[in-house]
Design a protein around this motif. Structure first.
Motif, PDB file in Angstrom:
ATOM      1  N   ASN A  21       0.811  -1.214   0.000  1.00 44.46           N
ATOM      2  CA  ASN A  21       0.000   0.000   0.000  1.00 44.46           C
ATOM      3  C   ASN A  21       0.848   1.269   0.000  1.00 44.46           C
ATOM      4  OD1 ASN A  21      -2.568  -1.034  -0.271  1.00 44.46           O
ATOM      5  ND2 ASN A  21      -2.830  -1.328   1.920  1.00 44.46           N
ATOM      6  N   PRO A  38       2.998   4.256  -2.388  1.00 42.86           N
ATOM      7  CA  PRO A  38       2.834   4.870  -3.710  1.00 42.86           C
ATOM      8  C   PRO A  38       3.472   4.029  -4.826  1.00 42.86           C
ATOM      9  CG  PRO A  38       3.429   6.540  -2.114  1.00 42.86           C
ATOM     10  CD  PRO A  38       3.545   5.191  -1.411  1.00 42.86           C
ATOM     11  N   THR A  85       0.846   1.002  -5.429  1.00 44.46           N
ATOM     12  CA  THR A  85      -0.404   1.463  -6.031  1.00 44.46           C
ATOM     13  C   THR A  85      -0.152   2.161  -7.368  1.00 44.46           C
ATOM     14  OG1 THR A  85      -0.360   3.512  -4.728  1.00 44.46           O
ATOM     15  CG2 THR A  85      -1.630   1.643  -3.841  1.00 44.46           C
ATOM     16  N   GLN A 129     -11.808   7.780 -10.537  1.00 46.56           N
ATOM     17  CA  GLN A 129     -12.842   6.882 -10.020  1.00 46.56           C
ATOM     18  C   GLN A 129     -12.814   5.541 -10.748  1.00 46.56           C
ATOM     19  OE1 GLN A 129     -14.709   7.356  -7.296  1.00 46.56           O
ATOM     20  NE2 GLN A 129     -15.456   5.258  -7.551  1.00 46.56           N
ATOM     21  N   VAL A 169     -10.113   3.946   1.414  1.00 49.52           N
ATOM     22  CA  VAL A 169      -8.734   4.325   1.714  1.00 49.52           C
ATOM     23  C   VAL A 169      -7.845   4.293   0.477  1.00 49.52           C
ATOM     24  CG1 VAL A 169      -8.876   3.576   4.112  1.00 49.52           C
ATOM     25  CG2 VAL A 169      -8.074   1.985   2.383  1.00 49.52           C
ATOM     26  N   ARG A 170      -8.303   3.633  -0.554  1.00 48.85           N
ATOM     27  CA  ARG A 170      -7.495   3.441  -1.751  1.00 48.85           C
ATOM     28  C   ARG A 170      -7.319   4.719  -2.572  1.00 48.85           C
ATOM     29  NH1 ARG A 170      -7.749  -2.208  -4.881  1.00 48.85           N
ATOM     30  NH2 ARG A 170      -7.562  -2.951  -2.792  1.00 48.85           N
ATOM     31  N   ARG A 171      -8.281   5.616  -2.533  1.00 52.73           N
ATOM     32  CA  ARG A 171      -8.257   6.816  -3.376  1.00 52.73           C
ATOM     33  C   ARG A 171      -6.961   7.606  -3.185  1.00 52.73           C
ATOM     34  NH1 ARG A 171     -12.331   9.100  -5.936  1.00 52.73           N
ATOM     35  NH2 ARG A 171     -11.949  11.129  -6.835  1.00 52.73           N
ATOM     36  N   GLU A 172      -6.655   7.959  -1.945  1.00 57.80           N
ATOM     37  CA  GLU A 172      -5.447   8.743  -1.684  1.00 57.80           C
ATOM     38  C   GLU A 172      -4.190   7.962  -2.062  1.00 57.80           C
ATOM     39  OE1 GLU A 172      -2.858  10.713   1.919  1.00 57.80           O
ATOM     40  OE2 GLU A 172      -4.959  10.256   2.304  1.00 57.80           O
ATOM     41  N   LEU A 173      -4.184   6.666  -1.782  1.00 57.56           N
ATOM     42  CA  LEU A 173      -3.015   5.855  -2.117  1.00 57.56           C
ATOM     43  C   LEU A 173      -2.780   5.828  -3.630  1.00 57.56           C
ATOM     44  CD1 LEU A 173      -3.660   2.836   0.268  1.00 57.56           C
ATOM     45  CD2 LEU A 173      -1.862   4.556   0.498  1.00 57.56           C
ATOM     46  N   GLU A 204      -3.864   8.056  -5.825  1.00 60.16           N
ATOM     47  CA  GLU A 204      -3.474   9.400  -6.254  1.00 60.16           C
ATOM     48  C   GLU A 204      -1.976   9.620  -6.040  1.00 60.16           C
ATOM     49  OE1 GLU A 204      -6.926  12.643  -5.819  1.00 60.16           O
ATOM     50  OE2 GLU A 204      -6.452  11.632  -3.932  1.00 60.16           O
ATOM     51  N   ARG A 205      -1.472   9.206  -4.883  1.00 60.98           N
ATOM     52  CA  ARG A 205      -0.039   9.352  -4.604  1.00 60.98           C
ATOM     53  C   ARG A 205       0.791   8.497  -5.567  1.00 60.98           C
ATOM     54  NH1 ARG A 205       0.395   7.750   1.222  1.00 60.98           N
ATOM     55  NH2 ARG A 205       2.608   7.967   0.856  1.00 60.98           N
TER      56      ARG A 205
END
Length: 163
Positions: free
Chosen positions: A12, A14, A17, A36, A70-74, A76-77
């Protein structure tokens, strides 16, 4: 807790992901995909068994539907990392930001040799082939049905009270 190799966080992170997103974008090339759809594809890619696909790459843990939150921010990074390395571009449109693999994405991914990545590439091919023509609403309905099924599957039956 994240797996750590030396001082590098791998699970998990950057890097992980970002590579998963890069695999999906490379498989979708030349299409541009919004965040999305990437989130949904990423979830489906590692949990293909939940949508009648090949065996899942990640284990079927209870309450995994929360992963999307929680995956969205990960992701994005991870995308920002891939952009900083020239492997992904971000396009601003009237409908928001869309991401696309760069020409170097394929050779970069081909240079990586790990069983996990091979499985992810196979699942990404399946995901894109199966879902690329689905509308956003249809994918969300599919995932909602999967979440509802998990809720029923993992609910603890209420025990009668003894007084």
């Amino acid at each position: 807790m994240a797996e750590t190799i030396g001082a590098v966080r791998t699970f998990n992170s950057p890097i992980e992901t970002g590579i998963r997103a890069l695999i999906l974008l490379a498989e979708s090339y030349p299409a541009q995909i919004d965040l999305q759809r990437l989130l949904e594809y990423d979830y489906i890619m590692v949990h293909t068994g939940d949508v009648d696909g090949p065996p899942s790459v990640h284990p079927a843990l209870p309450l995994r539907s929360g992963e999307l939150l929680v995956r969205r921010e990960l992701i994005e990074r991870g995308l920002m990392l891939m952009i900083s390395r020239g492997l992904v571009t971000r396009h601003a449109t009237a409908n928001g930001f869309f991401y696309q693999a760069e020409d170097d994405a394929g050779p970069f991914l081909d240079a990586l040799d790990a069983d996990y990545l091979t499985e992810l590439k196979d699942r990404a091919t399946w995901v894109v082939d199966r879902f690329h023509e689905m509308t956003d609403q249809d994918i969300r309905l599919l995932l909602t049905r999967v979440y509802d099924q998990w809720s029923r599957e993992f609910q603890i039956p209420e025990q009668p009270r003894l007084f």
